[in-house]
Design a protein around this motif. Sequence first.
Motif, PDB file in Angstrom:
ATOM      1  N   GLY A  48      39.471  37.525  30.246  1.00 28.14           N
ATOM      2  CA  GLY A  48      38.211  37.825  30.904  1.00 28.14           C
ATOM      3  C   GLY A  48      37.379  36.581  31.150  1.00 28.14           C
ATOM      4  N   ALA A  49      37.371  35.658  30.183  1.00 24.25           N
ATOM      5  CA  ALA A  49      36.614  34.418  30.357  1.00 24.25           C
ATOM      6  C   ALA A  49      37.177  33.580  31.498  1.00 24.25           C
ATOM      7  N   LEU A  50      38.508  33.455  31.575  1.00 19.89           N
ATOM      8  CA  LEU A  50      39.118  32.644  32.632  1.00 19.89           C
ATOM      9  C   LEU A  50      38.962  33.294  34.000  1.00 19.89           C
ATOM     10  N   CYS A  54      36.644  32.020  37.375  1.00 21.17           N
ATOM     11  CA  CYS A  54      37.141  31.946  38.752  1.00 21.17           C
ATOM     12  C   CYS A  54      36.369  32.869  39.684  1.00 21.17           C
ATOM     13  N   ILE A  55      36.099  34.084  39.234  1.00 23.52           N
ATOM     14  CA  ILE A  55      35.407  35.061  40.069  1.00 23.52           C
ATOM     15  C   ILE A  55      33.969  34.629  40.330  1.00 23.52           C
ATOM     16  N   GLY A  56      33.264  34.200  39.287  1.00 29.57           N
ATOM     17  CA  GLY A  56      31.875  33.792  39.468  1.00 29.57           C
ATOM     18  C   GLY A  56      31.733  32.640  40.432  1.00 29.57           C
ATOM     19  N   ASP A  57      32.703  31.735  40.419  1.00 30.70           N
ATOM     20  CA  ASP A  57      32.695  30.593  41.322  1.00 30.70           C
ATOM     21  C   ASP A  57      32.978  31.004  42.759  1.00 30.70           C
ATOM     22  N   THR A  58      34.058  31.743  42.989  1.00 29.13           N
ATOM     23  CA  THR A  58      34.442  32.032  44.371  1.00 29.13           C
ATOM     24  C   THR A  58      33.561  33.090  45.020  1.00 29.13           C
ATOM     25  N   GLY A 204      27.793  21.896  36.481  1.00 36.50           N
ATOM     26  CA  GLY A 204      29.210  21.877  36.809  1.00 36.50           C
ATOM     27  C   GLY A 204      30.065  21.259  35.730  1.00 36.50           C
ATOM     28  N   GLY A 205      29.486  20.368  34.922  1.00 34.55           N
ATOM     29  CA  GLY A 205      30.240  19.770  33.830  1.00 34.55           C
ATOM     30  C   GLY A 205      30.707  20.788  32.805  1.00 34.55           C
ATOM     31  N   LEU A 206      29.949  21.877  32.640  1.00 35.56           N
ATOM     32  CA  LEU A 206      30.327  22.896  31.653  1.00 35.56           C
ATOM     33  C   LEU A 206      31.543  23.694  32.103  1.00 35.56           C
ATOM     34  N   VAL A 207      31.764  23.754  33.409  1.00 37.59           N
ATOM     35  CA  VAL A 207      32.926  24.481  33.916  1.00 37.59           C
ATOM     36  C   VAL A 207      34.210  23.869  33.364  1.00 37.59           C
ATOM     37  N   GLY A 342      30.241  33.714  34.381  1.00 37.42           N
ATOM     38  CA  GLY A 342      31.424  34.562  34.424  1.00 37.42           C
ATOM     39  C   GLY A 342      32.271  34.450  33.171  1.00 37.42           C
ATOM     40  N   ALA A 343      32.370  33.247  32.616  1.00 37.90           N
ATOM     41  CA  ALA A 343      33.123  33.078  31.375  1.00 37.90           C
ATOM     42  C   ALA A 343      32.478  33.869  30.240  1.00 37.90           C
ATOM     43  N   LEU A 344      31.156  33.853  30.168  1.00 40.87           N
ATOM     44  CA  LEU A 344      30.460  34.565  29.089  1.00 40.87           C
ATOM     45  C   LEU A 344      30.593  36.078  29.231  1.00 40.87           C
TER      46      LEU A 344
END
Length: 368
Positions: A48-50, A54-58, A204-207, A342-344
């Motif tokens: 779910g985190a991964l 990806c989902i939150g970004d795109t 973006g560094g946290l990504v 999205g990761a959280l």
Amino acid sequence: MGDDLRYRIKRSTRLAGVFRLWTTPMLNKTQTHANNDGDVNLKDAAQGALFGMCIGDTLAMPVHWYYNRDSLQADYGWVTDFLAPRNPHPDSILWRSRYQAPNPRGEILHDQARYWGRRGIHYHQFLQAGENTLNVKIAGLLMESLRRYDRYDPDDFLQRYIDFMTTPGRHDDTYVEECHRHFFANYARGVPPAECAAAEKHIGGLVGIIPLIVFFARRPARAREAALAHLALTHPGPKMASAGALFIQLLTETLRGRPLADVIHEAIARQRNPLLGHPFRKWLALPDDAVIGRHLSPACYVEDAVPAVIYLALKYHRDAENALIANTNLGGDNAARGAVLGALVGAANGMAGFPKRWVDGLTDPPAL
């Protein structure tokens, strides 16, 4: 028109699925845990985190860095699905962005350089609906390395990063953020790769540390150590270290089964991080655009971007879908903010938290 068509035709032979190689070897034994945001096991939380990253970004990609929400609505409406970006982008700063490689060793723009200095160019103009931006693709390089060696190898990551950025045709993002420009300007001048990064404070560094936190989910101390070391390698500086330490704590505890809202409330109560010094409980009663846009900037700097993520994660801790929709339509640096958020919420709710259309719609889904 010819240039644009040529780029889109090249999509069929692009980067061969960075995320298809993703895995988390340390999570190969299912560990069940109870989570008040939904019963999930550790593998599901990690997946779910991964996927959430990806989902939150795109989801946010086509409206990335829209600061005028009226323009966002006029161009794309209320965004709830993956969309392809299109020109013109009314808030694009590519017309005043600059990068001149000191020598060929530092060349990272390649054919995309022709679009720099022009008005209205979308930052991600050649990406497909469901495709990730550069920050998430680079996070995929780290996961490739983790899978290959079953450990964190910073030298291997740096070599993959250098090869990826300096090889023409490896990515299609028109815009390359300052962190990459600084890195490769130094690299071109002969600075050792481990010393090329400049001080940063962009979310973006946290990504880039999400794969490490997931990879070492069963070993929280090692997750913190490796993630902070990687952050110092790519986005050094005290503000990034502070933001990273907080994010590592929140994601690690959520992956290990603690309810996301409880984790956030306890972190706020401890008040050990200046990024938590906001009236989050009071804000929960306000509309999202009254918080992010008035009280907090929607821009990329961690001083506001991380509290924005915390606010959205707290408000939507049981609703991953609406968390990411809300984030997307708030504009600003919603792509990086969305990946972190999205990761959280993905860790909190597992794969069941995301609609099937999003999971199936990713062009390069992460695979556990």
